[in-house]
Design an enzyme around this catalytic site. Sequence first.
Site, PDB file in Angstrom:
ATOM      1  N   ASP A   1      -2.091  -6.119   6.027  1.00 31.32           N
ATOM      2  CA  ASP A   1      -1.756  -6.450   4.643  1.00 31.32           C
ATOM      3  C   ASP A   1      -1.474  -7.941   4.560  1.00 31.32           C
ATOM      4  O   ASP A   1      -0.575  -8.449   5.245  1.00 31.32           O
ATOM      5  CB  ASP A   1      -0.534  -5.660   4.190  1.00 31.32           C
ATOM      6  CG  ASP A   1      -0.748  -4.161   4.329  1.00 31.32           C
ATOM      7  OD1 ASP A   1      -1.260  -3.546   3.382  1.00 31.32           O
ATOM      8  OD2 ASP A   1      -0.413  -3.619   5.406  1.00 31.32           O
TER       9      ASP A   1
ATOM     10  N   ASP B  17       2.736   4.701   5.217  1.00 34.83           N
ATOM     11  CA  ASP B  17       2.570   4.183   6.577  1.00 34.83           C
ATOM     12  C   ASP B  17       2.468   2.654   6.592  1.00 34.83           C
ATOM     13  O   ASP B  17       2.379   2.049   7.662  1.00 34.83           O
ATOM     14  CB  ASP B  17       1.357   4.812   7.282  1.00 34.83           C
ATOM     15  CG  ASP B  17       0.149   4.974   6.382  1.00 34.83           C
ATOM     16  OD1 ASP B  17       0.155   4.429   5.258  1.00 34.83           O
ATOM     17  OD2 ASP B  17      -0.811   5.650   6.797  1.00 34.83           O
ATOM     18  N   HIS B  18       2.486   2.029   5.414  1.00 32.64           N
ATOM     19  CA  HIS B  18       2.550   0.582   5.288  1.00 32.64           C
ATOM     20  C   HIS B  18       3.966   0.162   4.910  1.00 32.64           C
ATOM     21  O   HIS B  18       4.733   0.959   4.351  1.00 32.64           O
ATOM     22  CB  HIS B  18       1.607   0.074   4.194  1.00 32.64           C
ATOM     23  CG  HIS B  18       0.161   0.263   4.484  1.00 32.64           C
ATOM     24  ND1 HIS B  18      -0.690  -0.774   4.771  1.00 32.64           N
ATOM     25  CD2 HIS B  18      -0.602   1.403   4.499  1.00 32.64           C
ATOM     26  CE1 HIS B  18      -1.918  -0.302   4.958  1.00 32.64           C
ATOM     27  NE2 HIS B  18      -1.888   1.011   4.788  1.00 32.64           N
TER      28      HIS B  18
ATOM     29  N   GLU C 129      -3.906   1.928  -2.935  1.00 34.41           N
ATOM     30  CA  GLU C 129      -4.007   3.363  -2.656  1.00 34.41           C
ATOM     31  C   GLU C 129      -3.131   4.179  -3.602  1.00 34.41           C
ATOM     32  O   GLU C 129      -2.300   4.972  -3.172  1.00 34.41           O
ATOM     33  CB  GLU C 129      -3.678   3.669  -1.192  1.00 34.41           C
ATOM     34  CG  GLU C 129      -4.849   3.435  -0.250  1.00 34.41           C
ATOM     35  CD  GLU C 129      -4.747   4.255   1.023  1.00 34.41           C
ATOM     36  OE1 GLU C 129      -5.329   5.368   1.055  1.00 34.41           O
ATOM     37  OE2 GLU C 129      -4.108   3.785   1.979  1.00 34.41           O
TER      38      GLU C 129
ATOM     39  N   ASN D  70      -7.430  -4.335   5.415  1.00 35.17           N
ATOM     40  CA  ASN D  70      -7.989  -3.518   6.486  1.00 35.17           C
ATOM     41  C   ASN D  70      -8.665  -4.372   7.555  1.00 35.17           C
ATOM     42  O   ASN D  70      -9.758  -4.047   8.041  1.00 35.17           O
ATOM     43  CB  ASN D  70      -8.953  -2.480   5.910  1.00 35.17           C
ATOM     44  CG  ASN D  70      -8.259  -1.171   5.578  1.00 35.17           C
ATOM     45  OD1 ASN D  70      -7.417  -0.697   6.338  1.00 35.17           O
ATOM     46  ND2 ASN D  70      -8.587  -0.592   4.441  1.00 35.17           N
TER      47      ASN D  70
ATOM     48  N   ASP E 268      -4.225  -4.869   0.851  1.00 39.20           N
ATOM     49  CA  ASP E 268      -4.567  -4.271   2.129  1.00 39.20           C
ATOM     50  C   ASP E 268      -6.008  -4.663   2.444  1.00 39.20           C
ATOM     51  O   ASP E 268      -6.943  -4.118   1.866  1.00 39.20           O
ATOM     52  CB  ASP E 268      -4.410  -2.754   2.045  1.00 39.20           C
ATOM     53  CG  ASP E 268      -4.793  -2.042   3.334  1.00 39.20           C
ATOM     54  OD1 ASP E 268      -5.233  -2.718   4.288  1.00 39.20           O
ATOM     55  OD2 ASP E 268      -4.660  -0.803   3.379  1.00 39.20           O
TER      56      ASP E 268
ATOM     57  N   ASN F 204       0.872  -1.168   0.000  1.00 38.30           N
ATOM     58  CA  ASN F 204       0.000   0.000   0.000  1.00 38.30           C
ATOM     59  C   ASN F 204       0.912   1.222   0.000  1.00 38.30           C
ATOM     60  O   ASN F 204       1.523   1.550   1.019  1.00 38.30           O
ATOM     61  CB  ASN F 204      -0.922  -0.003   1.223  1.00 38.30           C
ATOM     62  CG  ASN F 204      -1.869   1.187   1.240  1.00 38.30           C
ATOM     63  OD1 ASN F 204      -1.504   2.294   0.858  1.00 38.30           O
ATOM     64  ND2 ASN F 204      -3.081   0.970   1.715  1.00 38.30           N
TER      65      ASN F 204
END
Length: 270
Positions: free
Chosen positions: A218, A247-248, A34, A149, A147, A7
């Site tokens: 993930d 941030d991943h 993303e 989530n 991802d 991501n």
Amino acid sequence: MKIATYNVNGVNGRLPVLLRWMEEAEPEIVCLQELKALDEKFPEHAIRDLGYDAIWQGQKSWNGVAILSRVGEIHETRRGLPGDPDDTHSRYIEAAVNGILIGGLYLPNGNPRPGPKFDYKLRWFERLHEHLAGLVALDAPVVIAGDYNVMPTAQDVYKPERWLDDALFAPEVREAYARLLDQGWTDALRHLHPHETIYTFWKYWRGAFERDAGLRIDHLLLNGPAARRLVAGEVDRAPRGWEKTSDHAPVWIELADKPVRRRRKTKEDT
């Protein structure tokens, strides 16, 4: 074959990080999430300059998924999940690459919960169940990466008591993920590392990465033929510490060319 999911949290804003990681890690296939870019804004030339073919489904400011390959042509089989013709979010793309069916997904976040966004997440999960039920029994290897989530269990989240009201840790969402495993999918990283603390995401604030206060959201799910070829898998944490990064962190697995013969346990192993 090394297959990764990442991501990127904005493919153009994080492009130097993405290209650096790809040069260093040398994955054969990459699923990106993303993108946060329209189709015409996807950095196709920069990625092709590294030797990768690419397909993508963009969306302005939000969502967006892509599959990259340097091991052969990408034969796209689907973009978007079936079941809701009015769903315009760019969250799923699927292709056959070098004998493997690859699905790249960005599952909805679902916050705030309760509310319309959470309801959409659950509906999207139901559509994913229905679609993957038709893929899990294929004779060819299938990898569904992205991802999700979802933190599947308390083992996958730093201080789980703080996340009880969050859509990523809601009982309905964890149950939906467990139902995928019940279909016959293998969670690759947890299969390889059943007892380890593994995180793939750390918030930008309060030194979350430095404190290792993360989440495992993930995942790479494998059908039987793919799982039988699984030989390795890790989180590549280094890029999370680079400047202007996502941030991943990237997550990767390695599949052998043929099913792996696993050593049977002996009395000495127990």
